[in-house]
Design a protein around this motif. Structure first.
Motif, PDB file in Angstrom:
ATOM      1  N   LYS A   1      -0.281  -1.071 -10.777  1.00  0.00           N
ATOM      2  CA  LYS A   1      -0.768   0.302 -10.758  1.00  0.00           C
ATOM      3  C   LYS A   1      -0.592   1.000 -12.109  1.00  0.00           C
ATOM      4  O   LYS A   1      -1.438   1.767 -12.527  1.00  0.00           O
ATOM      5  CB  LYS A   1      -0.056   1.124  -9.677  1.00  0.00           C
ATOM      6  CG  LYS A   1      -0.095   0.516  -8.301  1.00  0.00           C
ATOM      7  CD  LYS A   1      -1.483   0.608  -7.678  1.00  0.00           C
ATOM      8  CE  LYS A   1      -1.505  -0.142  -6.361  1.00  0.00           C
ATOM      9  NZ  LYS A   1      -2.791  -0.119  -5.714  1.00  0.00           N
TER      10      LYS A   1
ATOM     11  N   SER B   1       0.860  -1.181   0.000  1.00  0.00           N
ATOM     12  CA  SER B   1       0.000   0.000   0.000  1.00  0.00           C
ATOM     13  C   SER B   1       0.897   1.233   0.000  1.00  0.00           C
ATOM     14  O   SER B   1       1.819   1.339   0.813  1.00  0.00           O
ATOM     15  CB  SER B   1      -0.904  -0.022   1.239  1.00  0.00           C
ATOM     16  OG  SER B   1      -0.861   1.211   1.914  1.00  0.00           O
ATOM     17  N   ALA B   2       0.641   2.134  -0.927  1.00  0.00           N
ATOM     18  CA  ALA B   2       1.507   3.312  -1.072  1.00  0.00           C
ATOM     19  C   ALA B   2       1.574   4.092   0.232  1.00  0.00           C
ATOM     20  O   ALA B   2       2.631   4.569   0.635  1.00  0.00           O
ATOM     21  CB  ALA B   2       0.980   4.191  -2.196  1.00  0.00           C
ATOM     22  N   TRP B   3       0.441   4.186   0.896  1.00  0.00           N
ATOM     23  CA  TRP B   3       0.357   4.951   2.131  1.00  0.00           C
ATOM     24  C   TRP B   3       1.266   4.357   3.214  1.00  0.00           C
ATOM     25  O   TRP B   3       2.085   5.051   3.818  1.00  0.00           O
ATOM     26  CB  TRP B   3      -1.103   4.982   2.585  1.00  0.00           C
ATOM     27  CG  TRP B   3      -1.326   5.708   3.848  1.00  0.00           C
ATOM     28  CD1 TRP B   3      -1.532   5.164   5.077  1.00  0.00           C
ATOM     29  CD2 TRP B   3      -1.368   7.132   4.033  1.00  0.00           C
ATOM     30  NE1 TRP B   3      -1.702   6.150   6.000  1.00  0.00           N
ATOM     31  CE2 TRP B   3      -1.606   7.367   5.398  1.00  0.00           C
ATOM     32  CE3 TRP B   3      -1.238   8.218   3.166  1.00  0.00           C
ATOM     33  CZ2 TRP B   3      -1.716   8.645   5.930  1.00  0.00           C
ATOM     34  CZ3 TRP B   3      -1.345   9.498   3.692  1.00  0.00           C
ATOM     35  CH2 TRP B   3      -1.580   9.705   5.056  1.00  0.00           C
TER      36      TRP B   3
ATOM     37  N   LEU C   1       3.691   2.375   2.774  1.00  0.00           N
ATOM     38  CA  LEU C   1       5.076   2.451   2.314  1.00  0.00           C
ATOM     39  C   LEU C   1       5.697   3.784   2.722  1.00  0.00           C
ATOM     40  O   LEU C   1       6.821   3.833   3.236  1.00  0.00           O
ATOM     41  CB  LEU C   1       5.118   2.298   0.792  1.00  0.00           C
ATOM     42  CG  LEU C   1       6.489   2.399   0.152  1.00  0.00           C
ATOM     43  CD1 LEU C   1       7.262   1.115   0.351  1.00  0.00           C
ATOM     44  CD2 LEU C   1       6.370   2.711  -1.328  1.00  0.00           C
ATOM     45  N   ILE C   2       4.952   4.860   2.504  1.00  0.00           N
ATOM     46  CA  ILE C   2       5.479   6.182   2.832  1.00  0.00           C
ATOM     47  C   ILE C   2       5.676   6.313   4.344  1.00  0.00           C
ATOM     48  O   ILE C   2       6.670   6.846   4.815  1.00  0.00           O
ATOM     49  CB  ILE C   2       4.510   7.278   2.305  1.00  0.00           C
ATOM     50  CG1 ILE C   2       4.358   7.176   0.786  1.00  0.00           C
ATOM     51  CG2 ILE C   2       4.990   8.667   2.699  1.00  0.00           C
ATOM     52  CD1 ILE C   2       5.614   7.403   0.004  1.00  0.00           C
TER      53      ILE C   2
ATOM     54  N   LEU D   1       3.871  14.719   3.736  1.00  0.00           N
ATOM     55  CA  LEU D   1       3.470  13.370   3.359  1.00  0.00           C
ATOM     56  C   LEU D   1       4.610  12.618   2.684  1.00  0.00           C
ATOM     57  O   LEU D   1       4.777  11.429   2.839  1.00  0.00           O
ATOM     58  CB  LEU D   1       2.281  13.468   2.411  1.00  0.00           C
ATOM     59  CG  LEU D   1       1.192  12.431   2.582  1.00  0.00           C
ATOM     60  CD1 LEU D   1       0.762  12.357   4.017  1.00  0.00           C
ATOM     61  CD2 LEU D   1       0.031  12.797   1.688  1.00  0.00           C
ATOM     62  N   TRP D   2       5.372  13.357   1.843  1.00  0.00           N
ATOM     63  CA  TRP D   2       6.472  12.666   1.160  1.00  0.00           C
ATOM     64  C   TRP D   2       7.689  13.558   1.076  1.00  0.00           C
ATOM     65  O   TRP D   2       7.594  14.750   1.331  1.00  0.00           O
ATOM     66  CB  TRP D   2       6.044  12.212  -0.240  1.00  0.00           C
ATOM     67  CG  TRP D   2       5.637  13.309  -1.146  1.00  0.00           C
ATOM     68  CD1 TRP D   2       6.428  14.126  -1.897  1.00  0.00           C
ATOM     69  CD2 TRP D   2       4.289  13.720  -1.421  1.00  0.00           C
ATOM     70  NE1 TRP D   2       5.681  14.999  -2.606  1.00  0.00           N
ATOM     71  CE2 TRP D   2       4.376  14.790  -2.352  1.00  0.00           C
ATOM     72  CE3 TRP D   2       3.033  13.278  -0.983  1.00  0.00           C
ATOM     73  CZ2 TRP D   2       3.245  15.437  -2.838  1.00  0.00           C
ATOM     74  CZ3 TRP D   2       1.932  13.933  -1.484  1.00  0.00           C
ATOM     75  CH2 TRP D   2       2.039  15.000  -2.387  1.00  0.00           C
TER      76      TRP D   2
ATOM     77  N   TYR E   1       6.015  -4.536  -8.648  1.00  0.00           N
ATOM     78  CA  TYR E   1       4.622  -4.565  -8.215  1.00  0.00           C
ATOM     79  C   TYR E   1       3.874  -3.314  -8.653  1.00  0.00           C
ATOM     80  O   TYR E   1       2.789  -3.387  -9.233  1.00  0.00           O
ATOM     81  CB  TYR E   1       4.548  -4.718  -6.695  1.00  0.00           C
ATOM     82  CG  TYR E   1       3.187  -4.397  -6.139  1.00  0.00           C
ATOM     83  CD1 TYR E   1       2.156  -5.324  -6.201  1.00  0.00           C
ATOM     84  CD2 TYR E   1       2.912  -3.148  -5.597  1.00  0.00           C
ATOM     85  CE1 TYR E   1       0.908  -5.016  -5.734  1.00  0.00           C
ATOM     86  CE2 TYR E   1       1.657  -2.832  -5.118  1.00  0.00           C
ATOM     87  CZ  TYR E   1       0.651  -3.772  -5.190  1.00  0.00           C
ATOM     88  OH  TYR E   1      -0.600  -3.456  -4.736  1.00  0.00           O
ATOM     89  N   PHE E   2       4.480  -2.145  -8.387  1.00  0.00           N
ATOM     90  CA  PHE E   2       3.780  -0.902  -8.729  1.00  0.00           C
ATOM     91  C   PHE E   2       3.574  -0.770 -10.229  1.00  0.00           C
ATOM     92  O   PHE E   2       2.552  -0.275 -10.677  1.00  0.00           O
ATOM     93  CB  PHE E   2       4.520   0.318  -8.166  1.00  0.00           C
ATOM     94  CG  PHE E   2       4.118   0.620  -6.765  1.00  0.00           C
ATOM     95  CD1 PHE E   2       2.951   1.310  -6.498  1.00  0.00           C
ATOM     96  CD2 PHE E   2       4.884   0.174  -5.700  1.00  0.00           C
ATOM     97  CE1 PHE E   2       2.552   1.565  -5.200  1.00  0.00           C
ATOM     98  CE2 PHE E   2       4.486   0.424  -4.395  1.00  0.00           C
ATOM     99  CZ  PHE E   2       3.326   1.115  -4.139  1.00  0.00           C
TER     100      PHE E   2
END
Lengths: 293, 327, 512
Positions: free
Chosen positions: B51, A152-154, A156-157, B326-327, B46-47
């Motif tokens: 995705k 899950s990207a979330w 992961l971050i 967030l990033w 995977y991504f």
């Protein structure tokens, strides 16, 4: 050391305790209501709309849920399997990628992070996704619960942010001792991140436990359905009898409302038993992971 | 003439050299970071597969796709340009979806945002450790229930025939049972309050952690000066968590277009579409259920673009507060 | 420097992944065709089914068919609730399969034809389908195009009315006779709401509970109120109009609003499940209801008997009868991706060659699971130890069994009580739903992109009107808005199609 409280403080404290006790009651009332009523007899239910403690104790609902001919038990096993395997696999692969993305000296880092964050907002839609899942041969397979939900990207971050908070000195001294990134990852980062991994693991476990949409879309075989989908269908369906069991004899005697309650209980209790033990981890993990750089 | 041919040749040679050079550089880069690359590879694969490969589906927002033909069906569908976007902006639905989304977000940003902070403050004031832990454990509990289960609970509790809420109302005042979840007057309140019920405890964690960082001496000094409880909360605790509150608020603003699909989908019915239909639920209903694939892809794309802009803006504002965002 | 490296890394991965995914597709296709060339021909069907269609016993029928016909018939049963969605995804993905059930799809056979997803059957029927042609006779017309092409095999159904049920013992307690008019029915509803008929000291009796939200009400009692049955109707000047435009629709809503307001109608009708209703019936709380077929048998064990309500003499729609299902509907179509449509037709023809073959699809194997009761082969009985009726293969084809009396099975909604109910209702009028008679299609027409905004809007308005949240006076404005969003275009397209293809079908023939 006992501090003497002023009158105002005592009033505040009493008020505060009463308020929080009341809040706790609101939090647990709905689920207690359903747990209590899941042990009642069907006819008793509609007669006593407020009762929580069963006068006549009945296990009818659970007998049906755990009957070997009912699909519910089956879906329970599927969900448990999915939660365990899915969580472990997700955790492992998420940590691997998060580690690389947390390295400030790794040149692909920001591009890769952007690429991943982008997927939190854009997707190709259901049909291309279905086409993909089908061409990978995942329709009606247990693997459809694991592989497409691997990272899950979330999460992961979150994990990347946590890794970035680990002091670089640890890594540098290990490098001087001749360790490579693999060694550092397994021997330093993973052991140091138990709180964060427990938190992320809990997130994955909850997601896996509560998932139903993939089961709905990609699995026709009811023996492979997840518990939440079974529950969702039971709650929203117009004809539940034919949903939950292949056996005609069983179908005839289903006390549906009770089965619904019993299902809610069995779908909820395991995760409610697990999280208090992880509480100290996620309280720590959430803070560090989400905000501290 | 000659000159130009020569220069082209030269350019070609330079490009080829560069290519070779670049390939070498790539190999060198790959080797240098081989362990990191190895660790990242499964995740990146995977991504890309799950995705990015399906992303070609976005093109049907600009096409008239009929729901046939496999992968080629997407590319061979006739182009219609921005027709679906124009249709959507002029449709009966556009303002309704936008308004529902924004009003629900407004409630969640105000009431839903303040509740966890208040809860954290209250929990922090508890001095009995065991009781404090119990309150925390219990208030975190609803967070772990799925929306399927939560929706089931809500329906049981609010049922007009035999639900405890209506039964109690009936005992207090002899009003007719109210069918709450299909009544557009109550539905948004149900959405907002069930959201708070589920997330208030969980949301308080982060504030509790921030409050725990405030030094005890400050409070002791204030007590010496004769400060009341309220004054201590107001002048010590709140300023201490001011920054994290600001960041959480900014991040929440970035999410205002994202309503909870699971929540609304499991609770709503036609009678309350008018007050609860949001982008995600509409895309699902009109898309796969009614077969308007292209149109709903356009609606979804519109929402995603706006949401992404909001997040980028809020994130860069959050970064001004000396955090990673967030990033 | 390294920037370029990143790009090429990404490029490399994208390429390799594309290759990977395509090679994956290729491999799969090869294995399927290999299978086909070596072993028996595989026929893959998609059908909707309940939980009881997926069970081990299917395997023996599967083997039996393989032995008898040489076809490896594989039926993928998709749960009823998701069938439409999943088939849309499956059809969009150009899945290779042979046939599918078309009844629960929101694509009509005309849509499927226009989207080129199914094959015409004329040649196949002529070459391989002699038994089928004999079996269906002129009933094939339900799936026949205006140019004579046949696009599907119909399902033959026993004509059955959706009868409203009234609780017999409550009628007696109230000293009433079976209502024969709307007026008398309302008197009954009122009496139930005011009397403590179950004797528990509370007024928790529910006078009337519809089924399947409003859909069930419309199927059963709608015709009595409107005189027509369907989501659209034919006006006297030969136009197809949405049902909301019907002059009597508003007064029907008024009646429903009255029933709801007075507490005569179950409060949660819009979100209830069938099971919730059955449970309420079993708990002895429901005074009258509608259900699939009749459904009154659900409570016989509890000693609660429902009887069908007589048609109303004062029915606002002017029809002395209830809604019914059509006698046939389009059931099965052959996919245009099928590799061997002729084998599908041969298999279908085999099923039609002997009633025993279709009984096998439904009940299992002759001699093991069921047997004819005598040599005349006019009725069958189940052999001991075999309890289930529905199998995976049930419903693939459905031919006319009127001359064979079938065993009564406990699972069937139409069970023990059906003889009594049929006997009571044998002279009543049933008005079939028009949706299968006029399979309109929007593909390639002006109505194609009109969407369903209007439907959603008007469904909201209907519920709100019944709940009393919206005044009945707003109804005309609502319908006007509906017509401008969606209704006018849809009506024009449907009227054109009706004039072109269906004007010879008269849904109201049975009542005149």
């Amino acid at each position: 050391m006992k501090v003497k409280l002023s009158k105002g403080e005592r009033v505040f404290e009493t008020f505060n305790i009463i308020l929080l006790v009341f809040l706790c009651l609101i939090m647990i009332y709905p689920i207690t209501f359903v747990i209590g009523r899941s042990f009642m007899e069907e006819t008793y239910l509609s007669m006593h709309p407020l009762a929580i403690i069963p006068q006549k104790f009945s296990l009818e609902g659970y007998a049906f849920v755990f009957n070997k001919d009912s699909y519910i038990l089956n879906s329970y096993v599927v969900t448990i399997g999915r939660t365990i395997i899915g969580t472990l696999a997700s955790l492992f692969f998420t940590a691997m990628l998060a580690y690389t993305l947390s390295k400030k000296n790794y040149p692909g880092r920001s591009v890769m992070t952007l690429i991943i964050v982008f997927t939190m907002w854009f997707s190709g839609g259901l049909i291309p996704y279905f086409l993909l899942i089908r061409s990978l041969g995942l329709i009606n397979k247990f693997a459809v619960y694991i592989i497409p939900n691997l990272i899950s990207a979330w999460n992961l971050i979150l994990l990347r942010n946590f890794f970035m908070s680990i002091p670089i000195e640890l890594e540098e001294s290990a490098k001087i001792d001749g360790a490579n990134d693999l060694g550092i990852f397994f021997k330093i980062y993973l052991p140091l991140s138990s709180a964060a991994l427990a938190t992320i693991g809990l997130f994955y476990a909850v997601d896996n436990w509560n998932a139903w949409f993939d089961s709905l879309m990609f699995v026709n075989n009811r023996k492979l359905w997840t518990l939440q989908l079974m529950l969702q269908q039971i709650i929203s369906s117009t004809n539940v009898n034919s949903l939950v069991s292949p056996s005609a004899v069983l179908q005839q005697q289903i006390p549906m409302e009770i089965v619904k309650y019993a299902c809610i209980v069995v779908a909820t209790v395991p995760i409610l038993c697990v999280y208090p033990f992880l509480q100290k981890y996620f309280v720590k993990g959430i803070m560090v992971g989400s905000l501290k750089g | 003439m000659n000159n130009s041919v020569g220069s082209t040749m030269r350019n070609k040679i330079i490009i080829e050299k560069k290519k070779k050079n670049n390939t070498m550089k790539f190999i060198a880069w790959f080797y240098k970071y081989r362990y990191l690359n190895l660790l990242a590879l499964p995740g990146i694969v995977y991504f890309f597969i799950f995705k990015y490969l399906p992303m070609y589906g976005i093109i049907i927002a600009f096409k008239d796709y009929q729901g046939v033909g496999g992968v080629t069906g997407f590319f061979s569908a006739p182009n219609v340009g921005l027709l679906h976007f124009r249709n959507f902006f002029s449709s009966y639905y556009f303002w309704r979806l936008l308004w529902n989304t924004l009003i629900l977000s407004f409630y969640k940003l105000t009431i839903g945002f303040v509740c966890p902070i208040i809860l954290a403050l209250l929990i922090n004031e508890l001095r009995n450790v065991a009781f404090k832990r119990m309150v925390q454990t219990i208030t975190y509990m609803p967070y772990f229930l799925s929306w399927v289960v939560t929706a089931g609970l809500i329906m049981v509790l609010l049922s007009p025939s035999g639900g405890p809420v209506n039964t109690l109302l009936g005992l207090i005042s002899h009003i007719k049972p109210i069918y709450f979840i299909t009544d557009s007057h109550y539905f948004r309140s149900i959405l907002v309050s069930s959201d708070i019920w589920k997330n208030v405890g969980w949301g308080s964690i982060i504030y509790l952690a921030a409050i725990a960082g405030v030094s005890v001496e400050l409070y002791e000094a204030a007590t010496m000066d004769g400060a009341t409880k309220m004054q201590k909360i107001w002048y010590i605790t709140l300023p201490a968590i001011k920054e994290i509150v600001a960041i959480m608020f900014i991040l929440a603003i970035g999410q205002i277009l994202n309503q909870n699909f699971d929540q609304i989908f499991n609770l709503y019915s036609p009678a309350v579409y008018s007050v609860s239909d949001v982008f995600d639920t509409y895309v699902y209903r009109a898309g796969i259920t009614n077969g308007q694939f292209s149109y709903t892809t356009a609606v979804g794309l519109f929402k995603s673009v706006i949401a992404l802009i909001l997040v980028i803006v809020s994130n860069s504002v959050a970064k001004k507060f000396d955090t990673e965002g967030l990033w | 420097m390294v920037k370029w490296g990143k790009k090429s890394l990404i490029g490399f991965m994208v390429c390799s992944l594309f290759l990977l995914s395509f090679s994956g597709c290729g491999k799969k296709a090869i294995t399927t065709s290999e299978k086909a060339s070596k072993g028996p021909v595989v026929l893959k069907f998609y059908f909707n089914g309940a939980a009881n269609t997926q069970k081990p016993e299917n395997e023996k029928v599967h083997k039996y068919i393989l032995d008898k016909t040489g076809y490896d018939v594989q039926v993928e049963n998709i749960p009823d609730n998701n069938y439409d969605q999943k088939m849309k995804l499956t059809l969009a993905s150009q899945d290779v399969f042979d046939g599918m059930g078309t009844i629960p799809l929101t694509y009509s056979w005309v849509d499927l034809k226009n989207k080129k997803l199914i094959l015409p059957l004329n040649d196949l029927l002529d070459k391989y389908g002699q038994n089928l042609k004999k079996e269906y006779g002129k009933n094939l017309s339900v799936t026949t195009d205006s140019d004579g092409k046949i696009w599907g095999l119909p399902r033959v159904m026993q004509e059955t009315m959706f009868l409203p049920g009234i609780r017999e013992d409550w009628l007696q307690k109230l000293n009433m006779k079976m209502p024969t008019s709307l007026k008398e029915f309302e008197i009954y509803l009122d009496a139930v709401s005011k009397t403590d008929l179950n004797g528990n000291g509370k007024h928790d009796e529910i006078p009337y509970c519809p089924w399947w939200t409003l859909w069930g009400f419309r199927l059963s009692m709608g015709p009595a109120f409107l005189g027509v049955n369907g989501v659209n109707y034919l006006t006297p000047d030969n136009k197809i109009m949405p049902i909301y435009m019907h002059p009597l629709y508003k007064s029907m809503l008024e009646t429903l609003n009255k029933w709801y307001d007075k507490g005569w109608m179950y409060k949660e009708f819009a979100t209830q499940s069938d099971d919730k209703k059955t449970e309420l019936m079993k708990a002895g709380l429901i005074g009258s209801m509608n259900q699939w077929w009749f459904g009154g048998d659900a409570t016989l064990k509890q000693g609660i008997k429902y009887s069908p309500m007589s048609p109303w003499t004062d029915a606002p729609g002017g029809i002395k009868g209830w809604g019914s299902n059509p006698s046939y509907d389009p059931n099965f179509a052959i996919s245009s991706t099928s590799k061997h449509p002729e084998d599908v037709m041969k298999f279908a023809n085999w099923v039609a060659s002997d009633p025993a073959n279709q009984l096998t699809l439904r009940y299992g194997i002759e001699g093991t699971d069921w047997k004819y009761t005598d040599s005349s082969k006019k009725s069958i009985e189940m052999i001991d130890g075999y309890t289930d009726r529905y199998l995976a293969f049930y419903n693939i084809f459905n031919f006319n069994f009127d001359d064979i009396s079938l065993p009564i099975h406990p699972v069937d909604a139409i069970s023990t009580d059906i003889a009594r109910v049929k006997n009571i209702s044998k002279d009543w009028t049933g008005l079939p739903d028009t949706q299968h008679l006029w399979p309109f299609s929007f593909t390639g027409t002006a109505a194609e992109n009109v969407g369903t905004d209007g439907d959603t809007m008007i469904n909201e308005a209907i519920l709100k009107t019944i709940y009393g949240q919206q005044s009945i006076n707003q109804w005309d404005a609502t319908v006007k808005q509906y017509m401008s969003i969606q209704g006018t275009v849809v009506s024009q397209v449907q009227t054109e199609q009706w004039k072109k293809s269906f004007s010879n079908i008269n849904p109201y023939a049975s009542i005149h």
